[in-house]
Design a protein around this motif. Structure first.
Motif, PDB file in Angstrom:
ATOM      1  N   ASP A 191       0.831  -1.196   0.000  1.00 27.23           N
ATOM      2  CA  ASP A 191       0.000   0.000   0.000  1.00 27.23           C
ATOM      3  C   ASP A 191       0.867   1.248   0.000  1.00 27.23           C
ATOM      4  O   ASP A 191       0.619   2.207  -0.713  1.00 27.23           O
ATOM      5  CB  ASP A 191      -0.901  -0.018   1.244  1.00 27.23           C
ATOM      6  CG  ASP A 191      -1.913   1.104   1.228  1.00 27.23           C
ATOM      7  OD1 ASP A 191      -2.751   1.107   0.305  1.00 27.23           O
ATOM      8  OD2 ASP A 191      -1.869   1.968   2.097  1.00 27.23           O
ATOM      9  N   ASP A 192       1.947   1.213   0.797  1.00 29.22           N
ATOM     10  CA  ASP A 192       2.815   2.382   0.884  1.00 29.22           C
ATOM     11  C   ASP A 192       3.486   2.676  -0.449  1.00 29.22           C
ATOM     12  O   ASP A 192       3.625   3.829  -0.857  1.00 29.22           O
ATOM     13  CB  ASP A 192       3.871   2.165   1.974  1.00 29.22           C
ATOM     14  CG  ASP A 192       4.684   3.423   2.191  1.00 29.22           C
ATOM     15  OD1 ASP A 192       4.083   4.422   2.590  1.00 29.22           O
ATOM     16  OD2 ASP A 192       5.890   3.404   1.943  1.00 29.22           O
TER      17      ASP A 192
ATOM     18  N   ARG B  15       2.302   1.889  -3.419  1.00 27.77           N
ATOM     19  CA  ARG B  15       1.268   2.448  -4.284  1.00 27.77           C
ATOM     20  C   ARG B  15       1.088   3.943  -4.010  1.00 27.77           C
ATOM     21  O   ARG B  15       1.049   4.768  -4.909  1.00 27.77           O
ATOM     22  CB  ARG B  15      -0.052   1.717  -4.040  1.00 27.77           C
ATOM     23  CG  ARG B  15      -1.200   2.228  -4.885  1.00 27.77           C
ATOM     24  CD  ARG B  15      -2.472   1.426  -4.658  1.00 27.77           C
ATOM     25  NE  ARG B  15      -2.994   1.534  -3.306  1.00 27.77           N
ATOM     26  CZ  ARG B  15      -3.651   2.584  -2.835  1.00 27.77           C
ATOM     27  NH1 ARG B  15      -3.860   3.623  -3.591  1.00 27.77           N
ATOM     28  NH2 ARG B  15      -4.083   2.606  -1.595  1.00 27.77           N
ATOM     29  N   ARG B  16       0.973   4.281  -2.730  1.00 30.04           N
ATOM     30  CA  ARG B  16       0.752   5.674  -2.367  1.00 30.04           C
ATOM     31  C   ARG B  16       1.897   6.582  -2.801  1.00 30.04           C
ATOM     32  O   ARG B  16       1.684   7.718  -3.178  1.00 30.04           O
ATOM     33  CB  ARG B  16       0.590   5.798  -0.848  1.00 30.04           C
ATOM     34  CG  ARG B  16      -0.663   5.154  -0.316  1.00 30.04           C
ATOM     35  CD  ARG B  16      -1.900   5.748  -0.959  1.00 30.04           C
ATOM     36  NE  ARG B  16      -3.074   5.126  -0.409  1.00 30.04           N
ATOM     37  CZ  ARG B  16      -3.602   5.450   0.769  1.00 30.04           C
ATOM     38  NH1 ARG B  16      -3.071   6.406   1.490  1.00 30.04           N
ATOM     39  NH2 ARG B  16      -4.671   4.834   1.215  1.00 30.04           N
ATOM     40  N   SER B  17       3.105   6.084  -2.730  1.00 32.09           N
ATOM     41  CA  SER B  17       4.246   6.929  -3.072  1.00 32.09           C
ATOM     42  C   SER B  17       4.248   7.290  -4.549  1.00 32.09           C
ATOM     43  O   SER B  17       4.775   8.321  -4.943  1.00 32.09           O
ATOM     44  CB  SER B  17       5.557   6.223  -2.718  1.00 32.09           C
ATOM     45  OG  SER B  17       5.549   5.926  -1.348  1.00 32.09           O
ATOM     46  N   ASP B  18       3.662   6.416  -5.372  1.00 35.04           N
ATOM     47  CA  ASP B  18       3.573   6.682  -6.807  1.00 35.04           C
ATOM     48  C   ASP B  18       2.374   7.558  -7.154  1.00 35.04           C
ATOM     49  O   ASP B  18       2.159   7.879  -8.320  1.00 35.04           O
ATOM     50  CB  ASP B  18       3.404   5.370  -7.588  1.00 35.04           C
ATOM     51  CG  ASP B  18       4.647   4.517  -7.531  1.00 35.04           C
ATOM     52  OD1 ASP B  18       5.693   5.061  -7.123  1.00 35.04           O
ATOM     53  OD2 ASP B  18       4.563   3.335  -7.886  1.00 35.04           O
TER      54      ASP B  18
END
Lengths: 144, 144
Positions: free
Chosen positions: B3-4, B6-9
């Motif tokens: 999830d992290d 994904r969020r960073s992108d």
């Protein structure tokens, strides 16, 4: 009035004093686009520390962007809801999305959402707005 | 993918890593609305320190939001110009203006400009954009 005084009253400066930092805008992103409304969901934000998260949520409540209430579905937890003035930050966050989707090569913007924004931004805002008014139970008393 | 990851992108996160701080957005405000393009003008920004100003201007150049060149009118000075991708941040900064004009009671937004934005935001953006393309000599090679 000095130039500096004039600048300090600038609506952009006053806005940025409320939400002009990366973490605050990421919290708003999570609320607008990921339906996150709980502290233990926000902690998944990009490596945010819990003390920064607490500070930013408290600031958003203090500035009447969010309301913090006992979660009726789980009385030992709190849920954050958008206020009408918090909801009005949606266009700003959507513009940040659109710039990033266009100008950061490594981004993973969902293609269908990007295309919808590119084609008709006002309609995307309207639909998201209506959805958030429902889910956050926002009482709109006037429209701008 | 976590999830992290994904969020960073996320395009919003990637955007905010470039311009998600108060000072950067105030520099852009000055460029878009006050026709400031020189270091010795930006130092008048709301109590900005010169080392923060230098850092933020360098970051904007590094991320190809601004170009720094010798000022043809004064060869001992530098002038900052918007790139095409810098110009595309205008809608974001205008949304921040509009929110602040609506939701910060003490703001001093010029009434005629506020009314024009309220009435027809796309036209205001179009006009400002054309003006900036001229004054910054921006080479637009494609439209989004």
């Amino acid at each position: 009035m000095t130039d500096d005084k004039r600048r300090s009253d600038c609506p952009i400066n006053l806005s940025l004093e409320i939400f002009g930092d990366k973490w605050t805008l990421l919290i708003l992103r999570d609320i607008f686009f990921f339906e996150n409304r709980h502290f233990n969901k926000f902690v998944n934000l990009e490596n945010i520390s819990t003390n920064i998260l607490t500070d930013r949520l408290n600031r958003l409540v203090k500035h009447q962007i969010l309301i913090k209430e006992k979660d009726p579905k789980n009385l030992s937890a709190f849920v954050y809801s958008l206020t009408p003035r918090g909801l009005e930050l949606l266009p700003t966050v959507l513009e940040i999305f659109y710039w990033g989707a266009n100008h950061t090569p490594e981004n993973c913007a969902p293609n269908h959402f990007y295309k919808a924004v590119k084609k008709d931004k006002p309609t995307v805002i309207k639909r998201l707005r209506e959805k958030l008014i429902q889910s956050h139970n926002i009482k709109i008393t006037s429209t701008l």
